[in-house]
Design an enzyme around this catalytic site. Structure first.
Site, mmCIF file in Angstrom:
data_model
loop_
_atom_site.group_PDB
_atom_site.id
_atom_site.type_symbol
_atom_site.label_atom_id
_atom_site.label_comp_id
_atom_site.label_asym_id
_atom_site.label_seq_id
_atom_site.Cartn_x
_atom_site.Cartn_y
_atom_site.Cartn_z
ATOM 1 N N GLU A 1 -18.928 -4.512 2.417
ATOM 2 C CA GLU A 1 -18.333 -5.560 1.650
ATOM 3 C C GLU A 1 -18.500 -6.886 2.113
ATOM 4 O O GLU A 1 -18.911 -7.184 1.061
ATOM 5 C CB GLU A 1 -16.812 -5.041 1.266
ATOM 6 C CG GLU A 1 -15.933 -5.683 0.713
ATOM 7 C CD GLU A 1 -13.999 -5.570 0.483
ATOM 8 O OE1 GLU A 1 -13.835 -3.735 0.733
ATOM 9 O OE2 GLU A 1 -13.577 -6.012 0.750
ATOM 10 N N HIS B 1 -17.407 0.313 5.492
ATOM 11 C CA HIS B 1 -17.561 -0.142 4.408
ATOM 12 C C HIS B 1 -17.379 -1.387 4.045
ATOM 13 O O HIS B 1 -17.273 -1.847 3.622
ATOM 14 C CB HIS B 1 -16.315 0.999 3.858
ATOM 15 C CG HIS B 1 -15.124 0.420 2.780
ATOM 16 N ND1 HIS B 1 -15.135 -0.563 2.386
ATOM 17 C CD2 HIS B 1 -16.001 0.757 1.303
ATOM 18 C CE1 HIS B 1 -14.550 -0.614 1.560
ATOM 19 N NE2 HIS B 1 -15.452 -0.069 0.538
ATOM 20 N N ASN B 2 -15.972 -1.888 5.401
ATOM 21 C CA ASN B 2 -15.807 -3.173 4.574
ATOM 22 C C ASN B 2 -17.055 -4.036 5.368
ATOM 23 O O ASN B 2 -16.357 -5.249 4.541
ATOM 24 C CB ASN B 2 -14.188 -3.578 5.329
ATOM 25 C CG ASN B 2 -13.030 -3.007 5.215
ATOM 26 O OD1 ASN B 2 -13.247 -2.012 4.667
ATOM 27 N ND2 ASN B 2 -12.175 -3.443 5.378
ATOM 28 N N SER C 1 -8.873 2.398 1.060
ATOM 29 C CA SER C 1 -9.884 1.613 0.315
ATOM 30 C C SER C 1 -9.729 1.440 -1.429
ATOM 31 O O SER C 1 -8.571 2.457 -1.811
ATOM 32 C CB SER C 1 -11.497 1.768 0.504
ATOM 33 O OG SER C 1 -11.469 0.781 -0.314
ATOM 34 N N ARG D 1 -39.059 -11.682 30.597
ATOM 35 C CA ARG D 1 -37.795 -11.433 31.317
ATOM 36 C C ARG D 1 -38.446 -10.398 33.131
ATOM 37 O O ARG D 1 -37.995 -10.674 33.743
ATOM 38 C CB ARG D 1 -37.720 -9.852 30.551
ATOM 39 C CG ARG D 1 -36.491 -9.901 29.992
ATOM 40 C CD ARG D 1 -36.529 -8.468 28.818
ATOM 41 N NE ARG D 1 -35.440 -7.809 29.834
ATOM 42 C CZ ARG D 1 -35.278 -6.637 29.593
ATOM 43 N NH1 ARG D 1 -36.543 -6.189 29.243
ATOM 44 N NH2 ARG D 1 -34.574 -6.161 30.304
ATOM 45 N N MET E 1 0.898 -1.470 -0.305
ATOM 46 C CA MET E 1 -0.045 -0.212 0.024
ATOM 47 C C MET E 1 1.097 1.681 0.329
ATOM 48 O O MET E 1 0.630 2.097 -0.475
ATOM 49 C CB MET E 1 -0.642 -0.349 1.201
ATOM 50 C CG MET E 1 -2.399 -0.892 1.171
ATOM 51 S SD MET E 1 -3.338 -0.608 -0.279
ATOM 52 C CE MET E 1 -3.988 1.020 0.272
ATOM 53 N N GLY E 2 1.902 1.785 1.066
ATOM 54 C CA GLY E 2 2.925 2.451 1.356
ATOM 55 C C GLY E 2 3.440 2.902 -0.536
ATOM 56 O O GLY E 2 3.155 3.745 -0.879
HETATM 57 P P1 NBP Z 1 1.057 -4.932 5.946
HETATM 58 O O1 NBP Z 1 -0.335 -4.588 6.358
HETATM 59 O O2 NBP Z 1 1.669 -5.673 5.672
HETATM 60 O O3 NBP Z 1 2.897 -3.290 6.666
HETATM 61 C C1 NBP Z 1 3.871 -3.822 6.179
HETATM 62 C C2 NBP Z 1 4.682 -2.283 7.052
HETATM 63 O O4 NBP Z 1 4.727 -2.793 8.242
HETATM 64 C C3 NBP Z 1 6.140 -2.843 6.668
HETATM 65 O O5 NBP Z 1 6.252 -1.740 5.754
HETATM 66 C C4 NBP Z 1 6.856 -3.412 7.880
HETATM 67 O O6 NBP Z 1 7.711 -2.948 8.027
HETATM 68 C C5 NBP Z 1 6.429 -1.568 8.886
HETATM 69 N N1 NBP Z 1 5.989 -2.618 9.906
HETATM 70 C C6 NBP Z 1 5.320 -3.183 10.921
HETATM 71 BR BR1 NBP Z 1 4.764 -4.875 10.230
HETATM 72 N N2 NBP Z 1 6.063 -3.520 12.216
HETATM 73 C C7 NBP Z 1 6.842 -2.012 12.235
HETATM 74 C C8 NBP Z 1 6.706 -1.420 13.216
HETATM 75 N N3 NBP Z 1 7.339 -2.048 15.057
HETATM 76 N N4 NBP Z 1 7.565 -0.480 13.142
HETATM 77 C C9 NBP Z 1 8.006 0.557 11.699
HETATM 78 N N5 NBP Z 1 6.629 -0.467 11.227
HETATM 79 C C10 NBP Z 1 6.639 -1.519 11.011
HETATM 80 O O7 NBP Z 1 1.127 -3.518 4.322
HETATM 81 P P2 NBP Z 1 0.132 -2.996 3.774
HETATM 82 O O8 NBP Z 1 -0.245 -3.983 3.156
HETATM 83 O O9 NBP Z 1 0.969 -1.957 2.988
HETATM 84 O O10 NBP Z 1 -0.608 -2.535 4.678
HETATM 85 C C11 NBP Z 1 -0.463 -1.092 4.930
HETATM 86 C C12 NBP Z 1 -1.702 -0.724 5.989
HETATM 87 O O11 NBP Z 1 -2.821 -0.579 5.151
HETATM 88 C C13 NBP Z 1 -2.430 -1.925 6.401
HETATM 89 O O12 NBP Z 1 -3.117 -1.036 7.853
HETATM 90 C C14 NBP Z 1 -2.496 -2.606 6.232
HETATM 91 O O13 NBP Z 1 -4.164 -3.284 6.368
HETATM 92 C C15 NBP Z 1 -3.477 -1.329 5.267
HETATM 93 N N6 NBP Z 1 -4.812 -1.536 4.055
HETATM 94 C C16 NBP Z 1 -4.100 -2.924 3.136
HETATM 95 C C17 NBP Z 1 -4.919 -3.600 2.388
HETATM 96 C C18 NBP Z 1 -4.346 -4.299 1.181
HETATM 97 O O14 NBP Z 1 -4.609 -4.381 -0.325
HETATM 98 N N7 NBP Z 1 -3.056 -4.594 1.364
HETATM 99 C C19 NBP Z 1 -5.723 -2.650 1.289
HETATM 100 C C20 NBP Z 1 -6.644 -1.669 2.267
HETATM 101 C C21 NBP Z 1 -5.953 -1.372 3.633
HETATM 102 P P3 NBP Z 1 9.608 -4.004 7.516
HETATM 103 O O15 NBP Z 1 8.632 -4.173 5.873
HETATM 104 O O16 NBP Z 1 10.501 -3.365 7.734
HETATM 105 O O17 NBP Z 1 8.980 -5.189 8.176
#
Ligand code: NBP
Length: 482
Positions: free
Chosen positions: A190, A186-187, A128, A445, A13-14
């Site tokens: 879904e 929303h979720n 989302s 009750r 996501m990032g």
């Molecule tokens: P993840 O949910 O898999 O999170 C991975 C990231 O969190 C990595 O950058 C990881 O760093 C970092 N991280 C962790 Br784990 N522990 C950490 C800590 N203690 N300090 C700093 N960084 C830490 O990533 P994602 O799937 O991209 O989702 C990101 C957010 O967006 C989540 O909250 C997710 O629920 C939400 N989201 C996801 C989706 C989807 O489709 N994937 C959709 C909508 C929302 P590292 O690289 O060092 O392990």
């Protein structure tokens, strides 16, 4: 040169959100706990773009223009709190921390208060649309420190999905955890939409005994009508997808569903606010039951169902099925918006329901033509107490109820579970019933717990207790709410 935005967390996501921001002309500083991922990103997809990566949190923060806008795209839960603590020593008053992950709204409310107590701002924002949405335009639901919104709005409005009229699928939701609450609902919606579609598929396959190709054609047809939506569209593609051997891939996929928890959170919230959310609840439980695969296989060998031969006109039944799906969807959204209304009223969030339906029109998984109807309903009447009472939905459901009843009756007779469709007609019938059997419930009750009851022949708010057995006293319970 200082950067406009900081993004911490370079997982799927990032990374994609950063690329989206840069494509809209914003320069971005990035940080990831594991620096190797930052290096990989800089050498790969970020190459040649206005993106700088940092190994130290302090340097990352220093690279940002003031007030700093730092978006966290981290795994929800403790990582967010841990990273906030790492950021705090380097931030200045007025700086803005944005959590774009799927955080629980209670955590967001707590974090808003915590950061504001330190002279900072905190925004909890639902994002989302998954990977593709993050890159090309998600639906964004921010809430929290309102004072920070003017600084963040230009970026979020630019990166969010756009709908036909050119408007952006992003709007300020409200204070505290309002943004994450709306994303959670929303979720939940879904979950409901997906289960309803699965039930219609099951009905076609097991009651109407249709082939994969026939089912595929029906979903294509539905996607051209009132049911048109992203989820129907992908279902059409899924039902038409063939495996390498030319057979439908869908038939080979194990029927045990997974879940990550936002559906459960939505049901938890509904229980806490005391509002019916039967369709979304049933969709969560349907996933739970599906996961008991071994038990179901064993039970299927020991319990035979009712033998039923379908003898209706198939085309008529299919027409009923499409209408029933639409009717059940109306009921599910009525309940979902009912939960938003309950939270807003109780927490004073002043949620704008027309706007919420509008920003779900693009970028997100539940995007559909249907959402325009909800925007229309709440635009015409912002004080609408129940979505079903809007003239469009009322007319629609009165017309559709026969189809819904016939489909549920047929499924029950055929022994095909349709918990969400059944829940839809039960909710509809409950809502339109002036006198429910809760008189008996109140009597029970009062009988066993002296909880008292109101009478139809006395004003509301006057409470009575009866000594049902002749052996009880006059003492009434104050332990439980009436
Ligand atoms: P993840 O949910 O898999 O999170 C991975 C990231 O969190 C990595 O950058 C990881 O760093 C970092 N991280 C962790 Br784990 N522990 C950490 C800590 N203690 N300090 C700093 N960084 C830490 O990533 P994602 O799937 O991209 O989702 C990101 C957010 O967006 C989540 O909250 C997710 O629920 C939400 N989201 C996801 C989706 C989807 O489709 N994937 C959709 C909508 C929302 P590292 O690289 O060092 O392990």
């Amino acid at each position: 040169m200082k950067h406009t935005m900081g993004v911490a967390g370079l997982a799927v996501m990032g990374e994609n959100l950063v690329l989206n921001m840069v494509s809209k002309g914003f320069s971005v500083a990035v940080y990831n706990r594991t620096y190797a991922k930052t290096e990989q990103f800089l050498a790969g997809r970020a190459q040649g773009k206005e993106i700088s990566g940092f190994q130290q949190v302090e340097d990352f923060v220093d690279a940002l223009e003031s007030p700093r806008k730092i978006m966290l795209m981290l795994k929800a839960g403790p990582p967010v709190d841990q990273f906030i603590e790492q950021l705090l020593p380097h931030l200045s008053p007025g700086d803005i921390v944005i959590d774009g992950g799927n955080s629980n709204y209670h955590d967001t409310t707590r974090r808003v208060a915590y950061l504001e107590s330190k002279g900072l701002h905190f925004i909890g924002s639902g994002v989302s649309g998954g990977e593709e949405g993050a890159l090309k335009g998600p639906s964004i639901m921010p809430g929290g420190s309102a004072g920070a919104w003017p600084y963040v709005e230009p970026v979020f409005t630019a990166i969010a999905a756009k709908v036909d009229d050119g408007s952006s699928c992003c709007a300020w939701m409200g204070p505290e955890g309002a943004g994450h609450f709306v994303k959670m609902v929303h979720n939940g919606i879904e979950y409901g939409d997906m289960q309803l579609i699965c039930e219609a598929y099951h009905f076609m396959k097991s009651v109407l005994e249709m082939s994969a190709a026939e089912i595929h054609s029906v979903f294509i047809e539905w996607n051209n009508g009132e049911l048109s939506s992203y989820l129907i569209e992908i279902t059409a593609e899924i039902t038409g997808f063939l495996d390498e051997d030319g057979e439908p891939l869908l038939d080979k996929i194990l029927d045990a569903a997974g879940q990550k928890g936002t559906g459960k959170w939505t049901v938890d919230a509904a229980l806490n606010f005391g509002v019916p959310l039967s369709l979304i609840s049933e969709s969560v439980f349907a996933r739970c039951l599906s996961s008991f695969k071994d038990l179901r296989v064993a039970a299927s060998k020991q319990i035979s169902g009712h033998v039923y031969s379908f003898d209706h006109e198939k085309e008529t039944m299919l027409k009923d099925l499409g209408r029933a799906l639409y009717g059940a969807k109306i009921m599910s959204y009525t309940q979902g918006f009912g939960l938003l209304q309950a939270s807003s009223n109780e927490l004073g969030w002043n949620l704008n329901y027309a706007e919420i339906a509008r920003i779900w029109r693009g970028g997100c998984i539940i995007r559909s033509a249907f959402l325009d109807r909800i925007t229309d309903a709440f635009t015409k009447n912002p004080g609408l107490t129940n979505m079903l009472l809007d003239p469009y939905f009322l007319g629609m459901i009165v017309d559709i109820q026969g189809s819904l009843r016939r489909v549920v009756r047929t499924a029950v007779m055929a022994g095909i579970p349709m918990p969400c469709h059944s829940g839809a007609i039960s909710y509809f019938d409950g809502l339109r019933t002036a006198r429910l059997p809760a008189n008996l419930l109140q009597a029970q009750r009062d009988y066993f717990g002296a909880h008292m009851y109101e009478r139809v022949d006395k004003p509301r708010g006057e409470w009575f207790h009866t000594n049902w057995t002749g052996e009880g006293g006059d003492t009434t319970s104050t332990t439980y709410s009436k």
